[in-house]
Design a protein around this motif. Structure first.
Motif, PDB file in Angstrom:
ATOM      1  N   LEU A 157       0.846  -1.122  -0.115  1.00  0.00           N
ATOM      2  CA  LEU A 157       0.016  -0.207  -0.072  1.00  0.00           C
ATOM      3  C   LEU A 157       0.815   1.232  -0.092  1.00  0.00           C
ATOM      4  N   GLU A 158       0.210   2.271  -0.692  1.00  0.00           N
ATOM      5  CA  GLU A 158       0.937   3.405  -0.376  1.00  0.00           C
ATOM      6  C   GLU A 158      -0.028   4.407   0.506  1.00  0.00           C
ATOM      7  N   GLU A 159       0.901   5.004   1.319  1.00  0.00           N
ATOM      8  CA  GLU A 159      -0.046   5.707   2.310  1.00  0.00           C
ATOM      9  C   GLU A 159       0.590   7.191   2.762  1.00  0.00           C
ATOM     10  N   SER A 160      -0.193   8.283   2.749  1.00  0.00           N
ATOM     11  CA  SER A 160       0.238   9.411   2.980  1.00  0.00           C
ATOM     12  C   SER A 160      -0.721  10.190   3.954  1.00  0.00           C
ATOM     13  N   ILE A 161      -0.269  11.236   4.516  1.00  0.00           N
ATOM     14  CA  ILE A 161      -1.041  12.423   4.825  1.00  0.00           C
ATOM     15  C   ILE A 161      -0.874  13.614   4.150  1.00  0.00           C
ATOM     16  N   THR A 162      -1.907  14.006   3.381  1.00  0.00           N
ATOM     17  CA  THR A 162      -1.948  15.205   2.425  1.00  0.00           C
ATOM     18  C   THR A 162      -2.907  16.226   3.155  1.00  0.00           C
ATOM     19  N   GLN A 163      -3.158  17.179   2.221  1.00  0.00           N
ATOM     20  CA  GLN A 163      -4.144  18.267   2.794  1.00  0.00           C
ATOM     21  C   GLN A 163      -4.941  18.603   1.503  1.00  0.00           C
ATOM     22  N   PHE A 164      -6.211  18.977   2.069  1.00  0.00           N
ATOM     23  CA  PHE A 164      -7.113  19.368   0.818  1.00  0.00           C
ATOM     24  C   PHE A 164      -7.768  20.743   1.324  1.00  0.00           C
ATOM     25  N   ARG A 165      -8.091  21.534   0.327  1.00  0.00           N
ATOM     26  CA  ARG A 165      -8.773  22.861   0.473  1.00  0.00           C
ATOM     27  C   ARG A 165     -10.092  22.650   0.765  1.00  0.00           C
ATOM     28  N   SER A 166     -10.623  23.181   1.952  1.00  0.00           N
ATOM     29  CA  SER A 166     -12.201  23.217   2.069  1.00  0.00           C
ATOM     30  C   SER A 166     -12.689  24.481   1.705  1.00  0.00           C
ATOM     31  N   PHE A 167     -14.214  24.485   2.075  1.00  0.00           N
ATOM     32  CA  PHE A 167     -14.901  25.394   1.571  1.00  0.00           C
ATOM     33  C   PHE A 167     -14.755  26.834   1.682  1.00  0.00           C
ATOM     34  N   ASP A 168     -14.063  26.956   3.257  1.00  0.00           N
ATOM     35  CA  ASP A 168     -13.632  28.094   3.833  1.00  0.00           C
ATOM     36  C   ASP A 168     -12.438  28.401   3.510  1.00  0.00           C
ATOM     37  N   GLY A 169     -11.402  27.545   2.827  1.00  0.00           N
ATOM     38  CA  GLY A 169     -10.010  27.983   2.399  1.00  0.00           C
ATOM     39  C   GLY A 169      -9.140  27.562   3.343  1.00  0.00           C
ATOM     40  N   ASN A 170      -9.832  26.963   4.346  1.00  0.00           N
ATOM     41  CA  ASN A 170      -8.835  26.198   5.444  1.00  0.00           C
ATOM     42  C   ASN A 170      -8.374  24.754   4.827  1.00  0.00           C
ATOM     43  N   GLN A 171      -6.985  24.578   4.986  1.00  0.00           N
ATOM     44  CA  GLN A 171      -6.580  23.335   4.598  1.00  0.00           C
ATOM     45  C   GLN A 171      -6.445  22.151   5.695  1.00  0.00           C
ATOM     46  N   LEU A 172      -7.384  21.051   5.299  1.00  0.00           N
ATOM     47  CA  LEU A 172      -7.573  19.956   6.349  1.00  0.00           C
ATOM     48  C   LEU A 172      -6.551  18.728   5.989  1.00  0.00           C
ATOM     49  N   ASP A 173      -6.241  18.122   7.053  1.00  0.00           N
ATOM     50  CA  ASP A 173      -5.576  16.791   6.687  1.00  0.00           C
ATOM     51  C   ASP A 173      -6.332  15.828   6.238  1.00  0.00           C
ATOM     52  N   LEU A 174      -5.725  14.991   5.464  1.00  0.00           N
ATOM     53  CA  LEU A 174      -6.243  13.953   4.860  1.00  0.00           C
ATOM     54  C   LEU A 174      -5.432  12.589   4.467  1.00  0.00           C
ATOM     55  N   PHE A 175      -6.065  11.562   5.503  1.00  0.00           N
ATOM     56  CA  PHE A 175      -5.216  10.388   5.308  1.00  0.00           C
ATOM     57  C   PHE A 175      -5.579   9.549   4.289  1.00  0.00           C
ATOM     58  N   ASP A 176      -4.673   9.245   3.310  1.00  0.00           N
ATOM     59  CA  ASP A 176      -4.793   8.460   1.989  1.00  0.00           C
ATOM     60  C   ASP A 176      -4.089   7.246   1.742  1.00  0.00           C
ATOM     61  N   VAL A 177      -4.606   6.155   1.563  1.00  0.00           N
ATOM     62  CA  VAL A 177      -3.971   4.895   1.429  1.00  0.00           C
ATOM     63  C   VAL A 177      -4.451   4.234   0.309  1.00  0.00           C
ATOM     64  N   LYS A 178      -3.735   3.690  -0.574  1.00  0.00           N
ATOM     65  CA  LYS A 178      -4.082   3.019  -1.674  1.00  0.00           C
ATOM     66  C   LYS A 178      -3.354   1.857  -2.291  1.00  0.00           C
ATOM     67  N   PRO A 179      -3.810   0.899  -2.883  1.00  0.00           N
ATOM     68  CA  PRO A 179      -2.734  -0.177  -3.546  1.00  0.00           C
ATOM     69  C   PRO A 179      -2.191   0.514  -4.880  1.00  0.00           C
ATOM     70  N   GLU A 180      -1.617  -0.244  -5.508  1.00  0.00           N
ATOM     71  CA  GLU A 180      -0.866   0.410  -6.538  1.00  0.00           C
ATOM     72  C   GLU A 180      -1.975   0.295  -7.682  1.00  0.00           C
ATOM     73  N   LYS A 181      -2.865  -0.672  -7.734  1.00  0.00           N
ATOM     74  CA  LYS A 181      -4.048  -0.543  -8.931  1.00  0.00           C
ATOM     75  C   LYS A 181      -5.517  -0.644  -7.782  1.00  0.00           C
ATOM     76  N   TYR A 182      -6.039   0.424  -8.240  1.00  0.00           N
ATOM     77  CA  TYR A 182      -7.491   0.381  -7.458  1.00  0.00           C
ATOM     78  C   TYR A 182      -8.692   0.716  -8.481  1.00  0.00           C
ATOM     79  N   GLY A 183      -9.870   0.403  -8.116  1.00  0.00           N
ATOM     80  CA  GLY A 183     -10.948   0.750  -9.128  1.00  0.00           C
ATOM     81  C   GLY A 183     -11.761   1.727  -8.590  1.00  0.00           C
ATOM     82  N   ALA A 184     -11.999   2.028  -7.427  1.00  0.00           N
ATOM     83  CA  ALA A 184     -13.126   2.938  -6.565  1.00  0.00           C
ATOM     84  C   ALA A 184     -12.237   3.683  -5.488  1.00  0.00           C
ATOM     85  N   THR A 185     -12.799   4.766  -4.977  1.00  0.00           N
ATOM     86  CA  THR A 185     -12.393   5.537  -4.102  1.00  0.00           C
ATOM     87  C   THR A 185     -13.390   5.571  -2.999  1.00  0.00           C
TER      88      THR A 185
END
Lengths: 262, 47
Positions: free
Chosen positions: A3-31
């Protein structure tokens, strides 16, 4: 499976950057979006996300408490500390101003801030979290890819509500509150799986309303109730963990996602 | 986004969950069963 795992950030509706835990295999079909219990982005949520990623999904779990003003306040420990004084309050006193005033007097500063969010700002918090999740959905949704959601407790209520507002291919709700405007269920486009604990009377009180909407609007719906289990039985780090029910619910979740996300 | 306001005494998703957990933690942690949250598994393994 690697698995590839990271904590990134995403920009929310009010401009704040929120943490996002993101984990995935090399190939995946859906989120799949994972929405946490009231405790926030805990080890349970991370380990559950990894477990689901091993089944071939990209799994993303936002930290809805990662605004700068929330990080040090909305922690698992501090939320729990705010709950303890509430043990002495009977349910019918929860909104009583005099009872609340007494509780607040005995809280420290962080506890007072948390309790303010629980009481006078409760709708604001709910709307904010739904908006955060909507922002994440719009950033992640791709035309040629299916998207699912799963929520636990508070996350279950948020996921259920969100499923009436945005299009998910498969929504799994673990002991979550039903939408307050139950008629909003008419807007659910994808498949819905509701998992309930037998001894969770508050959450289960509206199952009959859910069933009525399912019948009225002919929704793609599955439900499972586990007798003898308690709220949060699926959390294997928690007090009410039930191994047998959790293993069964896990298999149902996988089957549900296999049929609706692949 | 739903614009429905909460009526007095009505529970929303956030506070509703909080009070559900008040009941859960009271059940498992009050009195002489006092344990820190998520220490349950550590205690179970130790005993």
């Amino acid at each position: 499976m690697e698995l590839e795992e990271s904590i990134t950030q995403f920009r929310s509706f009010d401009g704040n950057q929120l943490d996002l835990f993101d984990v995935k295999p090399e190939k995946y079909g859906a989120t799949v979006m994972v929405v946490s219990e009231i405790w926030g982005l805990t080890e349970f949520i991370k380990s559950f996300s990894r477990r689901l990623a091993r089944e071939g999904y990209r799994v993303i779990a936002p930290n809805l408490y990662s605004r700068p003003e929330d990080r040090e306040i909305l922690t698992e420990e501090k939320i729990m500390d705010t709950m303890r004084p509430m043990w002495s309050l009977p349910p019918d006193k929860r909104r009583d101003p005099e009872s609340i005033k007494k509780i607040m007097e005995n809280l420290n500063e962080d506890g007072k801030k948390i309790f303010t969010l629980i009481s006078e700002k409760r709708l604001e918090m709910e709307k904010r979290m739904l908006s955060d999740l909507e922002s994440l959905y719009r950033l992640q949704k791709k035309d040629n890819e299916k998207i699912g959601i799963v929520g636990f407790c508070m996350g279950g209520g948020l996921a259920f509500q969100l499923s009436t507002e945005l299009e998910f291919d498969a929504s799994a709700i673990f002991y979550g509150a039903s939408p307050r405007n139950i008629e909003d269920m008419k807007n659910i486009r994808g498949a819905l799986l509701c998992i309930y604990a037998g001894e969770d009377s508050g959450i289960n009180a509206t199952i009959k309303d859910v069933a009525e909407m399912v019948s009225k609007y002919k929704l793609n719906f599955e439900m499972k109730m586990y007798p003898g289990t308690y709220h949060a039985f699926f959390n294997d780090t928690g007090m009410s963990y039930n191994k047998d029910a959790s293993e069964d619910a896990w298999e149902r979740l996988l089957f549900f996602y296999r049929r609706n996300l692949q | 986004m739903s614009e429905t306001e909460l009526n007095d005494g009505e529970e929303g998703i956030f506070d509703g969950c909080f009070y559900v957990w008040v009941d859960v933690t009271k059940k498992y942690m009050s009195g002489n069963k006092e344990k820190n949250f998520n220490d349950y598994e550590k205690i179970k393994k130790r005993n």
